[in-house]
Design an enzyme around this catalytic site. Structure first.
Site, PDB file in Angstrom:
ATOM      1  N   PRO A 124      -7.691   4.179  10.744  1.00 16.92           N
ATOM      2  CA  PRO A 124      -7.941   2.993   9.926  1.00 16.92           C
ATOM      3  C   PRO A 124      -6.642   2.320   9.484  1.00 16.92           C
ATOM      4  O   PRO A 124      -5.642   2.990   9.219  1.00 16.92           O
ATOM      5  CB  PRO A 124      -8.687   3.541   8.705  1.00 16.92           C
ATOM      6  CG  PRO A 124      -9.237   4.846   9.136  1.00 16.92           C
ATOM      7  CD  PRO A 124      -8.291   5.381  10.175  1.00 16.92           C
ATOM      8  N   CYS A 125      -6.677   1.002   9.401  1.00 20.83           N
ATOM      9  CA  CYS A 125      -5.466   0.246   9.074  1.00 20.83           C
ATOM     10  C   CYS A 125      -5.511  -0.372   7.674  1.00 20.83           C
ATOM     11  O   CYS A 125      -4.534  -0.972   7.242  1.00 20.83           O
ATOM     12  CB  CYS A 125      -5.252  -0.866  10.097  1.00 20.83           C
ATOM     13  SG  CYS A 125      -6.539  -2.143  10.055  1.00 20.83           S
ATOM     14  N   GLN A 126      -6.609  -0.232   6.929  1.00 12.59           N
ATOM     15  CA  GLN A 126      -6.781  -0.960   5.683  1.00 12.59           C
ATOM     16  C   GLN A 126      -5.662  -0.714   4.671  1.00 12.59           C
ATOM     17  O   GLN A 126      -5.339  -1.597   3.893  1.00 12.59           O
ATOM     18  CB  GLN A 126      -8.133  -0.634   5.033  1.00 12.59           C
ATOM     19  CG  GLN A 126      -9.310  -1.161   5.801  1.00 12.59           C
ATOM     20  CD  GLN A 126      -9.835  -0.165   6.828  1.00 12.59           C
ATOM     21  OE1 GLN A 126      -9.118   0.709   7.288  1.00 12.59           O
ATOM     22  NE2 GLN A 126     -11.091  -0.318   7.198  1.00 12.59           N
TER      23      GLN A 126
END
Length: 181
Positions: free
Chosen positions: A82-84
């Site tokens: 995930p990049c959030q």
């Protein structure tokens, strides 16, 4: 026909990263995703792939991924954490626990030992710190610290989708690795 390459997809979401792999003789035989709805959608799109739904941080699930990865003779691992926590559209919180998920991907890679690895994320991954042994370390340095001994790693890791026929300018950080002989 060339030999098929068996693949393990980590953080697979709905499987968009694997859309065209079959065309180049890569078969995703095993996948992992945290969110149940995404797991179910993935299974709908890829019914021949075994999906292990659950948290990669869970030692039992990770052990099962490793065991099955070895059993299926996985020779390629694709990890798209995930990049959030680092995305310009997210919070850009260096303490976001999702930034630390690279630890678990590296653990699986080190134990399955495929010939090929691809780790993809937003370009901000290159300047995001994680905590390792009570020290802050950049994610690329963590990747290299653990994998450079065993894998050749590309030096230029920023790619723009527009340069590869995608009608959108979208930069990605991609680490491509091949096992050293």
């Amino acid at each position: 026909m060339k030999n098929q390459i068996n693949c393990l997809s980590l953080f697979s979401c709905a499987g968009m990263a694997e859309t065209y792999l079959q065309e180049v003789n890569i078969k995703v035989v095993l996948a992992n995703e945290l969110i149940k709805d995404r797991c179910n959608f993935y299974k709908h799109l890829y019914p021949e792939t075994e999906m292990l739904c659950g948290d990669i941080k869970n030692i039992n699930l990770r052990s099962e991924l490793i065991k099955k990865g070895i059993q299926y003779k996985v020779d390629f691992i694709i990890a798209t954490p995930p990049c959030q926590g680092m995305s310009r559209h997210g919070r850009r919180d260096c303490k976001d626990p999702r930034n630390q998920l690279i630890y678990y991907a590296i653990d699986v890679i080190m134990k399955v030992r495929p010939n090929f690895v691809l780790i993809e994320n937003v370009p901000k991954q290159l300047s995001t710190y994680i905590n390792y042994n009570n020290k802050d370390i950049l994610i690329p340095d963590y990747i290299k610290l653990n994998l450079e001994k065993y894998y050749k790693i590309n030096q230029n890791t920023i790619f723009n989708c527009a340069d590869y026929g995608i009608p959108q300018s979208r930069k990605r950080s991609i680490f491509c690795m091949a096992k050293k002989s």
